[in-house]
Design an enzyme around this catalytic site. Structure first.
Site, PDB file in Angstrom:
ATOM      1  N   TYR A   1       0.833  -1.216   0.000  1.00  0.00           N
ATOM      2  CA  TYR A   1       0.000   0.000   0.000  1.00  0.00           C
ATOM      3  C   TYR A   1       0.864   1.260   0.000  1.00  0.00           C
ATOM      4  O   TYR A   1       0.476   2.308  -0.538  1.00  0.00           O
ATOM      5  CB  TYR A   1      -0.954  -0.028   1.206  1.00  0.00           C
ATOM      6  CG  TYR A   1      -2.173   0.844   1.047  1.00  0.00           C
ATOM      7  CD1 TYR A   1      -3.101   0.602   0.032  1.00  0.00           C
ATOM      8  CD2 TYR A   1      -2.413   1.908   1.913  1.00  0.00           C
ATOM      9  CE1 TYR A   1      -4.234   1.394  -0.109  1.00  0.00           C
ATOM     10  CE2 TYR A   1      -3.546   2.701   1.784  1.00  0.00           C
ATOM     11  CZ  TYR A   1      -4.445   2.445   0.772  1.00  0.00           C
ATOM     12  OH  TYR A   1      -5.562   3.239   0.632  1.00  0.00           O
TER      13      TYR A   1
ATOM     14  N   LYS B   1      -2.997   8.610   2.740  1.00  0.00           N
ATOM     15  CA  LYS B   1      -4.198   8.475   3.579  1.00  0.00           C
ATOM     16  C   LYS B   1      -3.950   9.056   4.971  1.00  0.00           C
ATOM     17  O   LYS B   1      -4.865   9.603   5.586  1.00  0.00           O
ATOM     18  CB  LYS B   1      -4.636   7.010   3.677  1.00  0.00           C
ATOM     19  CG  LYS B   1      -5.190   6.438   2.377  1.00  0.00           C
ATOM     20  CD  LYS B   1      -6.423   7.172   1.878  1.00  0.00           C
ATOM     21  CE  LYS B   1      -7.147   6.444   0.772  1.00  0.00           C
ATOM     22  NZ  LYS B   1      -8.177   7.278   0.126  1.00  0.00           N
TER      23      LYS B   1
HETATM   24  P1  NAD Z   1     -12.873   3.487  -7.592  1.00  0.00           P
HETATM   25  O1  NAD Z   1     -11.786   3.174  -8.555  1.00  0.00           O
HETATM   26  O2  NAD Z   1     -14.214   2.963  -7.876  1.00  0.00           O
HETATM   27  O3  NAD Z   1     -12.974   5.051  -7.338  1.00  0.00           O
HETATM   28  C1  NAD Z   1     -11.854   5.900  -7.378  1.00  0.00           C
HETATM   29  C2  NAD Z   1     -12.315   7.152  -8.071  1.00  0.00           C
HETATM   30  O4  NAD Z   1     -11.283   8.150  -8.025  1.00  0.00           O
HETATM   31  C3  NAD Z   1     -12.643   6.924  -9.556  1.00  0.00           C
HETATM   32  O5  NAD Z   1     -13.969   7.308  -9.832  1.00  0.00           O
HETATM   33  C4  NAD Z   1     -11.665   7.833 -10.281  1.00  0.00           C
HETATM   34  O6  NAD Z   1     -12.194   8.401 -11.459  1.00  0.00           O
HETATM   35  C5  NAD Z   1     -11.438   8.892  -9.207  1.00  0.00           C
HETATM   36  N1  NAD Z   1     -10.255   9.712  -9.490  1.00  0.00           N
HETATM   37  C6  NAD Z   1      -8.959   9.322  -9.583  1.00  0.00           C
HETATM   38  N2  NAD Z   1      -8.198  10.385  -9.951  1.00  0.00           N
HETATM   39  C7  NAD Z   1      -9.032  11.458 -10.076  1.00  0.00           C
HETATM   40  C8  NAD Z   1      -8.865  12.819 -10.451  1.00  0.00           C
HETATM   41  N3  NAD Z   1      -7.654  13.304 -10.789  1.00  0.00           N
HETATM   42  N4  NAD Z   1      -9.957  13.626 -10.485  1.00  0.00           N
HETATM   43  C9  NAD Z   1     -11.183  13.153 -10.160  1.00  0.00           C
HETATM   44  N5  NAD Z   1     -11.420  11.871  -9.806  1.00  0.00           N
HETATM   45  C10 NAD Z   1     -10.344  11.027  -9.773  1.00  0.00           C
HETATM   46  O7  NAD Z   1     -12.319   2.929  -6.185  1.00  0.00           O
HETATM   47  P2  NAD Z   1     -12.879   3.026  -4.696  1.00  0.00           P
HETATM   48  O8  NAD Z   1     -12.211   1.908  -3.975  1.00  0.00           O
HETATM   49  O9  NAD Z   1     -14.332   3.157  -4.682  1.00  0.00           O
HETATM   50  O10 NAD Z   1     -12.200   4.366  -4.176  1.00  0.00           O
HETATM   51  C11 NAD Z   1     -12.940   5.419  -3.562  1.00  0.00           C
HETATM   52  C12 NAD Z   1     -12.214   5.871  -2.304  1.00  0.00           C
HETATM   53  O11 NAD Z   1     -12.330   4.863  -1.316  1.00  0.00           O
HETATM   54  C13 NAD Z   1     -10.736   6.132  -2.492  1.00  0.00           C
HETATM   55  O12 NAD Z   1     -10.356   7.253  -1.709  1.00  0.00           O
HETATM   56  C14 NAD Z   1     -10.122   4.878  -1.909  1.00  0.00           C
HETATM   57  O13 NAD Z   1      -8.794   5.067  -1.484  1.00  0.00           O
HETATM   58  C15 NAD Z   1     -11.048   4.655  -0.749  1.00  0.00           C
HETATM   59  N6  NAD Z   1     -10.996   3.347  -0.130  1.00  0.00           N
HETATM   60  C16 NAD Z   1     -11.127   2.223  -0.877  1.00  0.00           C
HETATM   61  C17 NAD Z   1     -11.065   0.996  -0.256  1.00  0.00           C
HETATM   62  C18 NAD Z   1     -11.203  -0.260  -1.055  1.00  0.00           C
HETATM   63  O14 NAD Z   1     -10.815  -1.318  -0.550  1.00  0.00           O
HETATM   64  N7  NAD Z   1     -11.742  -0.219  -2.257  1.00  0.00           N
HETATM   65  C19 NAD Z   1     -10.873   0.891   1.122  1.00  0.00           C
HETATM   66  C20 NAD Z   1     -10.750   2.065   1.858  1.00  0.00           C
HETATM   67  C21 NAD Z   1     -10.806   3.285   1.230  1.00  0.00           C
END
Ligand code: NAD
Length: 254
Positions: free
Chosen positions: A156, A163
């Site tokens: 990570y 984060k």
């Molecule tokens: P996802 O890929 O579905 O969503 C990530 C989003 O970020 C996408 O829609 C992408 O277009 C957007 N993005 C990236 N660069 C960008 C930019 N320059 N401008 C605008 N948008 C941008 O994945 P997700 O897992 O749903 O991620 C959403 C959040 O949740 C993130 O912050 C991720 O770190 C966090 N998160 C995810 C998990 C997991 O296990 N999936 C766990 C904890 C936290």
């Protein structure tokens, strides 16, 4: 429609597809009677939103790496919908080579990109929303984080550091925006198979490890994350300010 968000409007940033955490949040906002406006990163992502059947007049382009793009998006939102009651920041990115092996492989560029898109962007959107008086007097901002901010989670790396900065940004923003009625909180979500996660080296192991550390062996669902998000956006959570809430089915207990 009745619900804890009835009569309220929210901007949801970060829907890439139906697996996105932002999608889970949007579904529960709607279920609680709220209205949703979506922002997408670029034209490619807009096509995904249209395929999901979302109305074109409810979406704006917003690349969080660009202040101009944020400004233009927020102007559009304000012109079309007036003030909003909050926003969901579910956006993160780090180059693939930052998400495998040792942190010693991290590059200055990769590190800064992760910080820019995944952490500074929360400050950037909060700043623009405040400057444009886009947020209603009592409003709520929710962002998404991961336990890799506080533990050295395999592969990570740079994203974990971003984060940690994001969580700290939540506290500073909560202090400063709280003076004018806006609350800021984060959800620390359990690992879920989304597009963003598939960019992490060995993501299958990450997902399996996270599942195995839940209290009942069942991963958190999009609906559970969305429900917590709806709660944080609602007045029911008015006492929660600058917090990081674990929604991971107990993974953080181990
Ligand atoms: P996802 O890929 O579905 O969503 C990530 C989003 O970020 C996408 O829609 C992408 O277009 C957007 N993005 C990236 N660069 C960008 C930019 N320059 N401008 C605008 N948008 C941008 O994945 P997700 O897992 O749903 O991620 C959403 C959040 O949740 C993130 O912050 C991720 O770190 C966090 N998160 C995810 C998990 C997991 O296990 N999936 C766990 C904890 C936290």
């Amino acid at each position: 429609m009745a619900g804890i968000l009835a009569g309220k409007k929210f901007l949801v940033m970060g829907v890439a597809n139906k697996r996105s955490i932002a999608w889970g949040c949007a579904q529960q906002i709607l279920a609680q009677g709220g209205e949703v406006i979506y922002s997408y990163q670029n034209e490619r992502l807009q096509k995904n939103l249209l395929k999901l059947g979302l109305p074109a007049d409810r979406m704006v382009e917003c690349d969080v790496a660009s202040d101009e793009s944020i400004d233009a998006a927020f102007d559009q939102v304000k012109a079309a919908f007036g003030q909003i009651d909050g926003l969901v920041h579910a956006v993160a990115f780090a180059p693939k080579n930052e998400l495998e092996g040792s942190i010693l492989n991290s590059t200055r560029d990769g590190y800064l990109t992760a910080q820019n898109i995944s952490s500074y962007s929360l400050i950037a959107v909060a700043k623009a929303a405040k400057a444009k008086q886009l947020l209603a007097e009592k409003s709520s901002i929710v962002t998404l984080t991961f336990i890799g901010s506080e533990r050295a989670v395999t592969n990570y790396n740079t994203m974990g550091i971003a984060k940690a900065a994001l969580e700290s940004s939540v506290r500073y923003l909560a202090r400063d925006l709280g003076k004018t009625g806006t609350r800021v909180n984060a959800i620390s979500a359990g690992a879920m198979k989304t597009l963003a996660v598939t960019g992490i080296g060995g993501h299958k192991d990450l997902l399996e490890q996270s599942r195995s550390l839940t209290v009942d062996g069942v991963n958190v669902s999009l609906e559970e994350l969305g429900n917590c998000c709806a709660f944080l956006l609602s007045d029911l959570s008015s006492g929660l300010v600058g917090d990081v809430i674990y929604v991971d089915k107990g993974v953080h207990l181990s």
